[in-house]
Design a protein around this motif. Structure first.
Motif, short mmCIF file in Angstrom:
data_model
loop_
_atom_site.label_atom_id
_atom_site.label_comp_id
_atom_site.label_asym_id
_atom_site.label_seq_id
_atom_site.Cartn_x
_atom_site.Cartn_y
_atom_site.Cartn_z
N TRP A 86 0.83 -1.19 0.00
CA TRP A 86 0.00 0.00 0.00
C TRP A 86 0.88 1.26 0.00
O TRP A 86 2.02 1.23 0.45
CB TRP A 86 -0.95 -0.02 1.20
N GLY A 87 0.33 2.36 -0.50
CA GLY A 87 1.15 3.50 -0.86
C GLY A 87 1.66 4.38 0.26
O GLY A 87 2.64 5.08 0.07
N TYR A 88 1.02 4.37 1.42
CA TYR A 88 1.47 5.28 2.47
C TYR A 88 2.68 4.70 3.19
O TYR A 88 2.64 3.60 3.70
CB TYR A 88 0.34 5.55 3.47
N LYS A 89 3.77 5.48 3.23
CA LYS A 89 5.03 5.09 3.86
C LYS A 89 5.55 3.77 3.29
O LYS A 89 6.21 3.00 3.99
CB LYS A 89 4.86 4.99 5.38
N TRP A 90 5.29 3.53 2.01
CA TRP A 90 5.75 2.30 1.36
C TRP A 90 7.27 2.21 1.43
O TRP A 90 7.97 3.13 1.02
CB TRP A 90 5.27 2.29 -0.09
N GLY A 91 7.75 1.12 2.00
CA GLY A 91 9.19 0.86 2.06
C GLY A 91 9.99 1.83 2.89
O GLY A 91 11.21 1.89 2.76
N CYS A 92 9.33 2.56 3.79
CA CYS A 92 10.01 3.67 4.46
C CYS A 92 10.92 3.26 5.61
O CYS A 92 11.94 3.91 5.84
CB CYS A 92 8.98 4.67 5.01
N CYS A 93 10.55 2.21 6.34
CA CYS A 93 11.03 2.17 7.72
C CYS A 93 11.53 0.80 8.17
O CYS A 93 11.49 0.49 9.37
CB CYS A 93 9.91 2.63 8.65
N GLY A 94 11.98 -0.02 7.23
CA GLY A 94 12.47 -1.34 7.61
C GLY A 94 11.38 -2.31 7.99
O GLY A 94 11.65 -3.34 8.60
N GLY A 95 10.14 -1.99 7.59
CA GLY A 95 9.02 -2.86 7.93
C GLY A 95 8.56 -3.73 6.78
O GLY A 95 7.44 -4.27 6.80
N SER A 96 9.41 -3.89 5.77
CA SER A 96 9.12 -4.75 4.62
C SER A 96 10.45 -5.06 3.95
O SER A 96 11.49 -4.51 4.32
CB SER A 96 8.17 -4.05 3.64
N SER A 97 10.42 -5.93 2.95
CA SER A 97 11.65 -6.34 2.28
C SER A 97 11.65 -5.90 0.82
O SER A 97 10.61 -5.88 0.16
CB SER A 97 11.80 -7.86 2.35
N GLY A 98 12.83 -5.56 0.32
CA GLY A 98 13.00 -5.25 -1.09
C GLY A 98 13.44 -6.44 -1.90
O GLY A 98 13.67 -6.31 -3.11
N SER A 99 13.56 -7.61 -1.26
CA SER A 99 14.00 -8.82 -1.95
C SER A 99 12.80 -9.67 -2.36
O SER A 99 12.00 -10.07 -1.51
CB SER A 99 14.91 -9.65 -1.04
N PRO A 100 12.64 -9.98 -3.66
CA PRO A 100 11.47 -10.73 -4.11
C PRO A 100 11.31 -12.10 -3.46
O PRO A 100 10.19 -12.62 -3.41
CB PRO A 100 11.70 -10.86 -5.62
N SER A 101 12.38 -12.68 -2.96
CA SER A 101 12.27 -14.01 -2.36
C SER A 101 11.76 -13.96 -0.93
O SER A 101 11.36 -15.00 -0.39
CB SER A 101 13.63 -14.71 -2.38
N ASN A 102 11.74 -12.80 -0.31
CA ASN A 102 11.33 -12.68 1.08
C ASN A 102 9.80 -12.64 1.21
O ASN A 102 9.10 -12.19 0.31
CB ASN A 102 11.94 -11.45 1.73
N GLU A 103 9.33 -13.06 2.37
CA GLU A 103 7.89 -13.16 2.59
C GLU A 103 7.22 -11.80 2.73
O GLU A 103 6.02 -11.68 2.51
CB GLU A 103 7.62 -14.00 3.85
#
Length: 408
Positions: free
Chosen positions: A242-259
């Motif tokens: 979702w667009g708000y704070k997308w990828g901002c804060c270490g709360g998701s992964s930029g690696s396609p293999s990650n969950e």
């Protein structure tokens, strides 16, 4: 614990216990379920999540995860203690059979069966139930939306309530929660005065399958795959897209293999793009008609509210009064179902989540419910005998969120 997680764990076959004892221990070569001990704070749970592991749930100071050997090694290097609960079978099904639930789970509904139930609701209650679509999934499945309202064909200026389920593929109990809402508010309209009042005063929208492709894959071949993401490439975690704070804060992964892969850009997943467009379309003359929302997930028995991207309760986009209202309403709902109420980031930091986006961009009082169970047993796959008690358990909370939309 291993027996309780039997739906996820695949025991090595054809090896006698005496043979296994005689052989030297070797490191697992595939994903394993682990319990990570000593994770009693949100900061520690966030540190675990940021390694890219698949966080299944938490109970006390223990976090249950799925990790590959490299991820497990990284956690140990960080000082965490891991206890293995066995391997996970995520191999694709070779069966050509359609998706179906295994024995003991046939009370759950496949995507086709969900669609049939929604069509029945519209056919049986045409005056108050109308089936439509929010768009298409990556593989072309319709994202069904059922509207329940007194004048269902009319576009009235009335408060609206949204319920979404099954953003994460393996969380099948949530789909049953959405079906419970549909069933209760259609069948009960003629006989229950409280239900009639809610339906007459609002427009209730239910989206039972936000991620139908992933859900169907998770039961392909009649067995569970512990699949979380959609089916776009290696999969995108829709609740990090979702667009708000997308990828901002270490709360998701930029690696396609990650969950928790957030995708290459915000709303790159067709499912989140479609549902967000649908939500935005309910803003009329600058006023969002959707007032309240619950996004159902499993598991851990929690009621969560924004923010997820920061530990701060207030700040840009959230006043002290608004934070207090989120807390009060969340605690009211939790008092009816026995869940634990807390700000989302108190579990661990997430970014690009649906709740944060719903509030920040549309001022919708948006909550996540993490449903049954509280701990790792039986995890994402409770038997179908749990459907009725664990969905009816949320009836009063559902009423509270609907009435909150009515009263403002």
């Amino acid at each position: 614990m291993a027996a309780a997680l039997a739906a996820l764990v695949v025991l090595a076959s054809g090896v006698a216990a005496s043979q296994a004892a005689a052989e030297p221990a070797r490191q697992p070569d595939g994903p394993q379920i682990y319990e990570v001990l000593g994770t009693g704070t949100p900061q520690l749970r966030t540190e675990v999540a940021r390694t890219g592991v698949d966080v299944l749930g938490t109970s006390g100071a223990t976090t249950t995860i799925i990790a590959n050997p490299g991820e497990a090694a990284r956690l140990r290097a960080l000082g965490f203690t891991l206890e293995s609960r066995g391997p996970v079978d995520r191999s694709p099904s070779t069966s050509a059979a359609p998706a179906e639930f295994p024995p003991g789970y046939t009370g759950y509904h496949t995507y086709a069966e969900v669609t049939t139930e929604l069509q029945k609701a519209q056919a049986n209650y045409p005056a108050i139930a109308k089936l439509s679509s929010a768009g298409k999934s990556y593989e072309g499945r319709t994202l069904n939306v059922l509207k329940i309202s007194k004048n269902v064909e009319a576009d009235e200026n009335e408060p609206e309530v949204l319920f979404t389920c099954n953003q994460h593929a393996r969380e099948h109990l949530t789909t049953e929660m959405c079906l419970r809402i549909v069933d209760r508010f259609t069948k009960g309209y003629a006989t229950d005065p409280a239900i009639k009042k809610m339906v007459d005063s609002t427009a209730i929208f239910v989206i039972p399958n936000v991620n139908p492709d992933g859900s169907e894959y998770d039961i392909s071949g009649g067995r569970f795959h512990s699949w979380r993401k959609n089916r776009q490439g290696q999969g995108t975690d829709t609740n990090r897209n979702w667009g708000y704070k997308w990828g901002c804060c270490g709360g998701s992964s930029g690696s396609p293999s990650n969950e928790t892969y957030r995708g290459p850009s915000a709303f790159s997943a067709p499912e989140t793009k479609a549902v967000s467009n649908w939500v935005n379309a309910h803003k009329v003359n600058g006023v969002q008609r959707i007032k309240t929302h619950i996004d159902f997930h499993t598991y851990s028995e929690l009621v969560l509210w924004p923010w997820g991207y920061t530990y701060d309760a207030t700040g840009p986009g959230m006043t002290q009064a608004e934070a207090a209202k989120f807390q009060n309403l969340g605690r009211q709902m939790a008092a009816t179902n026995g869940y634990t109420p807390e700000q989302s980031s108190q579990l661990y930091i997430t970014d690009g989540s649906m709740n944060d986006w719903m509030w920040a961009t549309n001022r919708i009082w948006s909550y996540t419910f993490e449903m049954y169970p509280r701990g790792g047993s039986p995890g994402f796959y409770p038997p179908d005998s749990a459907i009725v008690p664990q969905t009816t358990r949320n009836d009063k909370a559902v009423d509270i969120i609907i009435n909150a939309a009515i009263t403002g």
